[in-house]
Scaffold this active site. Structure first.
Site, PDB file in Angstrom:
ATOM      1  N   SER A 163       0.857  -1.184   0.000  1.00  0.00           N
ATOM      2  CA  SER A 163       0.000   0.000   0.000  1.00  0.00           C
ATOM      3  C   SER A 163       0.891   1.231   0.000  1.00  0.00           C
ATOM      4  O   SER A 163       2.061   1.166   0.399  1.00  0.00           O
ATOM      5  CB  SER A 163      -0.902   0.005   1.239  1.00  0.00           C
ATOM      6  OG  SER A 163      -1.554   1.253   1.398  1.00  0.00           O
ATOM      7  N   TYR A 175      -2.835  -1.338  10.248  1.00  0.00           N
ATOM      8  CA  TYR A 175      -2.762  -1.487   8.790  1.00  0.00           C
ATOM      9  C   TYR A 175      -1.399  -1.040   8.254  1.00  0.00           C
ATOM     10  O   TYR A 175      -0.746  -1.776   7.510  1.00  0.00           O
ATOM     11  CB  TYR A 175      -3.883  -0.688   8.124  1.00  0.00           C
ATOM     12  CG  TYR A 175      -3.903  -0.814   6.621  1.00  0.00           C
ATOM     13  CD1 TYR A 175      -4.380  -1.974   6.017  1.00  0.00           C
ATOM     14  CD2 TYR A 175      -3.448   0.217   5.805  1.00  0.00           C
ATOM     15  CE1 TYR A 175      -4.396  -2.100   4.633  1.00  0.00           C
ATOM     16  CE2 TYR A 175      -3.461   0.107   4.421  1.00  0.00           C
ATOM     17  CZ  TYR A 175      -3.939  -1.053   3.841  1.00  0.00           C
ATOM     18  OH  TYR A 175      -3.947  -1.177   2.473  1.00  0.00           O
TER      19      TYR A 175
END
Length: 316
Positions: A163, A175
């Site tokens: 990401s 995350y």
């Protein structure tokens, strides 16, 4: 002097353009195993590679997701149920793949399965972090190690979905931690297995509208974490902060792109190009915001985020 510099840059760009468009031969004979194919990037990539004639082995978490995918693809595509957090499920899936690829080996392994929680770190417990790391990082590592002998046999590719937040940690909640881990694991793996002709690519998407970035799901998880925090923490932040934080998440998800092919095209290139990139920044925000931000001095990034973020009630 400047003319020579411009000429060199132009020549380098031209060479890179032609180099990146060289495609691997006999793609129709190559097997690709993709995790997280129920929806989102994995689902689209499976259909995309199937249309290209490749032998797609799609791993789904649910039988419903697997059935829906099979209904949209050719008979070449096969599905298997896989929970990346369970060792026995990974072992069974590896054996299933081995039976199908035989002596040819596995050309492509795409680690796409993932979950997302955005929240203040102080609101989480250890198990909340563990739940995310089990899927996004530890599950990915175990799948890779299990499938690696098959990939090495084919001198193939490992494509890991990270990401843009694996470059810049904009929020807590586990995350970003997991995606930083994906980056580190992928870098070390790439250097280790390059001796065997295996290439490792990292995909760093910006904001895209998938189940992972679904606003309703994210806001529900944030509220659930808020409810479990202590009264002391709630007093420090207060309910107004929670409401503003959720609105900020909504603003972030509203800017997400619907065009998932921007990401899957990068994934496909990493699997099919003779000379894949090491990293792919997918999306305008990834290229124009997150990537430049990752190269800025830390104090400057901290200052920008400090002045643009929601402040707790007892902030100084």
């Amino acid at each position: 002097m400047w003319l020579y510099l411009v000429a060199l840059v132009g020549l380098w760009t031209l060479l890179r353009f032609f180099r990146e468009r060289q495609v691997v031969s006999h793609l129709q004979d190559k097997y690709v195993f993709i995790t997280g194919c129920d929806s989102g990037f994995g689902n689209l990539l499976a259909r995309q590679l199937d249309r290209r004639g490749m032998r797609v082995l799609a791993a789904c978490l649910t039988e419903k997701g697997a059935e829906q995918l099979r209904n949209k693809t050719s008979d070449r595509l096969e599905t298997v149920i896989l929970d990346v957090t369970k060792t026995e499920s990974i072992v069974a899936a590896t054996q299933w793949v081995k039976e199908r690829v035989g002596n040819r080996g596995l050309w492509g392994l795409v680690n796409n399965a993932g979950i997302c929680v955005f929240a203040i770190n102080e609101w989480l417990k250890k198990e909340d972090f563990a739940n995310i790391l089990d899927v996004n990082l530890l599950g990915m590592i175990e799948v890779t190690l299990s499938m690696l002998p098959l990939v090495r046999k084919a001198r193939g590719r490992v494509v890991n979905i990270s990401s843009s937040m694996g470059r810049v940690s904009l929020c807590g909640g586990g995350y970003c931690i997991s995606k930083y881990g994906v980056e580190a694991f992928s870098d070390s793996l790439r250097r280790e297995i390059s001796y065997f002709g295996v290439k490792v690519a990292i995909i760093e998407p910006g904001g895209f509208r998938t189940n992972v970035s679904n606003y309703e799901r994210l806001s529900h998880s944030i509220e659930k974490l808020w409810d479990q925090t202590s009264s002391e923490v709630k007093e420090v932040y207060d309910k107004n902060f929670l409401d503003s934080y959720i609105k900020a998440i909504q603003s972030l998800t509203d800017t997400c792109s619907d065009d998932l092919s921007v990401v899957t095209d990068c994934m496909e290139h990493a699997l099919t190009a003779c000379h894949p990139r090491t990293r792919y920044s997918a999306g305008w925000d990834a290229k124009l915001f997150y990537l430049p931000l990752s190269y800025m001095p830390t104090f400057l990034v901290d200052a920008m985020l400090y002045w643009s973020s929601v402040k707790p009630a007892q902030a100084l």
